[in-house]
Design an enzyme around this catalytic site. Structure first.
Site, PDB file in Angstrom:
ATOM      1  N   CYS A  92       0.800  -1.216   0.000  1.00 55.70           N
ATOM      2  CA  CYS A  92       0.000   0.000   0.000  1.00 55.70           C
ATOM      3  C   CYS A  92       0.842   1.280   0.000  1.00 55.70           C
ATOM      4  CB  CYS A  92      -0.991  -0.057   1.158  1.00 55.70           C
ATOM      5  SG  CYS A  92      -2.428   0.989   0.930  1.00 55.70           S
ATOM      6  N   HIS A 191      -3.627  -5.707   2.343  1.00 55.58           N
ATOM      7  CA  HIS A 191      -3.341  -5.929   3.750  1.00 55.58           C
ATOM      8  C   HIS A 191      -3.972  -7.271   4.095  1.00 55.58           C
ATOM      9  CE1 HIS A 191      -2.262  -1.662   4.263  1.00 55.58           C
ATOM     10  NE2 HIS A 191      -3.284  -1.396   3.489  1.00 55.58           N
TER      11      HIS A 191
END
Ligand code: GLN
Length: 243
Positions: A92, A191
């Site tokens: 990310c 995630h």
């Protein structure tokens, strides 16, 4: 001995990203592969030529800006290590930092390291939810599960995607691609944390890290019954078959 460096663990740890380092470490220890975890943060000296595996997690725009300035000072040695086969997992915000720039929603331009040919712009819609991608592991397609939450929309230049989106939004919600892959650098929006949820992917990274140490060996199989049940349950919930 695998030397694993966790970059900015105090600043880049969204949605339990630290779990990636824990899973990597545990799966080494369960096989009696010696491993050292080295934590590095703002202002610390870093020696990328000495690390086998580097992990960068996700963070908010504020943290990303601080880290971009700090990492920029070591950009050239980081890039050199990548060219020489350093294994990197960046999630990310960490993924965005490796690209050319991140243009935030409020008009700021955060320069990235430009180690990977890609860029990110904040989009009007946040891309949030469970995600599944298909990526190649040892030449075979494997479904990798995770959770995404990003306003950045990433577009790839001269790098390959990590995988294609089977469920969720991926890099930008438009081109059906997720993450990026260049040499031994793996980037993803997922995630989860990603590695505890996808044991096979963790082992790919361990194998590559050992190879960087000059050790080419098959990994001892582990009992992954719980990991596989969890992965299969999530795939089922999203209407996808396990593989
Ligand atoms: N700030 C970035 C974005 O929203 C990264 C967020 C994250 O790391 N989860 O796109």
């Amino acid at each position: 001995m695998i030397r694993a460096c966790h970059l900015y663990p105090d600043l880049l740890n969204l949605y339990g990203d630290r779990g990636n380092v824990m899973a990597f470490q545990k799966r080494c220890q369960w096989r009696n592969i010696p491993i050292q975890i080295i934590n590095k943060s703002l202002g610390d000296t870093m020696d990328f030529s000495n690390y086998d595996f580097v992990f960068l997690g996700g963070g908010s725009d504020r943290e990303q800006k601080l880290i971009a300035a700090d990492l920029m000072k070591r950009r050239d040695q980081f890039e050199k290590a990548v060219e020489n086969g350093l294994v990197v997992l960046a999630i990310c915000g960490g993924y965005q930092l490796l690209g050319r720039y991140y243009a935030t929603g409020d008009g700021r331009h955060i320069p990235g390291l430009a180690i990977l040919d890609l860029y990110t712009r904040a989009g009007s819609a946040r891309l949030v939810g469970n995600a599944v991608i298909e990526m190649k592991q040892a030449g075979a397609p494997v479904k990798v599960v995770g959770f995404e939450n990003h306003s950045g929309h990433t577009f790839l230049g001269g790098v390959k995607p990590l995988g294609k989106v089977l469920y969720g939004k991926g890099n930008n919600g438009r081109d059906g691609l997720e993450g990026a892959r260049y040499k031994n650098v793996f980037c993803s929006y997922l995630h989860g944390p990603l590695l505890p949820k996808n044991a096979g992917f963790t082992d790919t990274l361990i194998r590559l890290s050992l190879r960087r140490r000059g050790i080419d060996q098959d990994l001892k199989p582990l009992d992954d019954i719980f990991e596989e049940r969890a992965r299969t349950a999530l795939l089922g919930r999203l209407g996808l078959k396990a593989n």
